[in-house]
Scaffold this motif. Structure first.
Motif, PDB file in Angstrom:
ATOM      1  N   HIS A   7      29.007  34.385  35.030  1.00 25.19           N
ATOM      2  CA  HIS A   7      29.306  35.630  35.736  1.00 25.19           C
ATOM      3  C   HIS A   7      30.174  36.486  34.820  1.00 25.19           C
ATOM      4  CE1 HIS A   7      32.717  32.960  36.645  1.00 25.19           C
ATOM      5  NE2 HIS A   7      33.444  34.066  36.664  1.00 25.19           N
ATOM      6  N   LYS A   8      30.202  37.784  35.060  1.00 20.55           N
ATOM      7  CA  LYS A   8      30.985  38.670  34.199  1.00 20.55           C
ATOM      8  C   LYS A   8      32.474  38.401  34.381  1.00 20.55           C
ATOM      9  CE  LYS A   8      27.604  42.239  33.554  1.00 20.55           C
ATOM     10  NZ  LYS A   8      27.246  43.629  33.644  1.00 20.55           N
ATOM     11  N   PHE A   9      33.168  38.277  33.266  1.00 21.65           N
ATOM     12  CA  PHE A   9      34.615  38.055  33.256  1.00 21.65           C
ATOM     13  C   PHE A   9      35.290  39.304  33.797  1.00 21.65           C
ATOM     14  CE2 PHE A   9      38.573  37.689  30.433  1.00 21.65           C
ATOM     15  CZ  PHE A   9      39.199  36.826  31.291  1.00 21.65           C
ATOM     16  N   SER A  10      36.119  39.145  34.809  1.00 26.67           N
ATOM     17  CA  SER A  10      36.715  40.293  35.498  1.00 26.67           C
ATOM     18  C   SER A  10      37.571  41.160  34.581  1.00 26.67           C
ATOM     19  CB  SER A  10      37.554  39.821  36.689  1.00 26.67           C
ATOM     20  OG  SER A  10      38.623  39.004  36.241  1.00 26.67           O
ATOM     21  N   LEU A  11      38.123  40.598  33.526  1.00 24.63           N
ATOM     22  CA  LEU A  11      38.972  41.383  32.623  1.00 24.63           C
ATOM     23  C   LEU A  11      38.189  42.039  31.491  1.00 24.63           C
ATOM     24  CD1 LEU A  11      42.058  38.999  32.396  1.00 24.63           C
ATOM     25  CD2 LEU A  11      41.801  41.054  33.781  1.00 24.63           C
ATOM     26  N   SER A  12      36.850  41.929  31.504  1.00 17.87           N
ATOM     27  CA  SER A  12      36.068  42.540  30.429  1.00 17.87           C
ATOM     28  C   SER A  12      35.826  44.026  30.660  1.00 17.87           C
ATOM     29  CB  SER A  12      34.741  41.805  30.220  1.00 17.87           C
ATOM     30  OG  SER A  12      33.905  41.957  31.338  1.00 17.87           O
ATOM     31  N   GLY A  13      36.189  44.547  31.809  1.00 19.36           N
ATOM     32  CA  GLY A  13      36.136  45.988  32.044  1.00 19.36           C
ATOM     33  C   GLY A  13      34.812  46.521  32.546  1.00 19.36           C
ATOM     34  N   GLY A  14      33.831  45.701  32.745  1.00 21.52           N
ATOM     35  CA  GLY A  14      32.548  46.188  33.253  1.00 21.52           C
ATOM     36  C   GLY A  14      31.744  46.878  32.172  1.00 21.52           C
ATOM     37  N   GLY A  15      30.783  47.682  32.573  1.00 17.09           N
ATOM     38  CA  GLY A  15      29.924  48.360  31.609  1.00 17.09           C
ATOM     39  C   GLY A  15      28.909  47.423  31.005  1.00 17.09           C
ATOM     40  N   GLU A  16      28.381  47.828  29.844  1.00 13.03           N
ATOM     41  CA  GLU A  16      27.335  47.044  29.191  1.00 13.03           C
ATOM     42  C   GLU A  16      27.873  45.978  28.245  1.00 13.03           C
ATOM     43  OE1 GLU A  16      24.343  49.442  27.382  1.00 13.03           O
ATOM     44  OE2 GLU A  16      24.349  50.874  29.016  1.00 13.03           O
ATOM     45  N   ASN A  17      29.068  46.156  27.725  1.00 16.69           N
ATOM     46  CA  ASN A  17      29.639  45.225  26.758  1.00 16.69           C
ATOM     47  C   ASN A  17      30.586  44.269  27.462  1.00 16.69           C
ATOM     48  OD1 ASN A  17      28.357  46.548  24.572  1.00 16.69           O
ATOM     49  ND2 ASN A  17      29.911  48.128  24.647  1.00 16.69           N
ATOM     50  N   CYS A  18      30.010  43.253  28.066  1.00 19.42           N
ATOM     51  CA  CYS A  18      30.806  42.333  28.873  1.00 19.42           C
ATOM     52  C   CYS A  18      30.742  40.910  28.338  1.00 19.42           C
ATOM     53  CB  CYS A  18      30.313  42.325  30.316  1.00 19.42           C
ATOM     54  SG  CYS A  18      30.552  43.892  31.148  1.00 19.42           S
TER      55      CYS A  18
END
Length: 63
Positions: A7-18
């Motif tokens: 799952h996307k790491f919550s601290l990666s900021g979203g967007g396409e570069n996760c």
């Protein structure tokens, strides 16, 4: 990485570069690039990952 649920790491900021993270593995945390889900994954011990995530959260790696 059989059985890893990423799952996307919550601290990666979203967007396409996760960064995607799998925390359902026994004693391991795996991370991978969301743009390359079939590519390589890095693995960390759970304590090593916790230390790293805290460093990101508290901006210990900002230059």
């Amino acid at each position: 990485m059989a059985g890893a649920e990423f799952h996307k790491f919550s601290l990666s900021g979203g967007g396409e570069n996760c960064v995607e993270v799998a925390t359902n593995l026994p004693s391991l945390v795996a991370i991978r690039d969301s743009k390359d889900p079939s590519g390589p994954a890095l693995t960390f011990s759970t304590s090593g990952w916790d230390t790293f995530a805290d460093g990101v959260k508290f901006r210990m790696f900002d230059f």
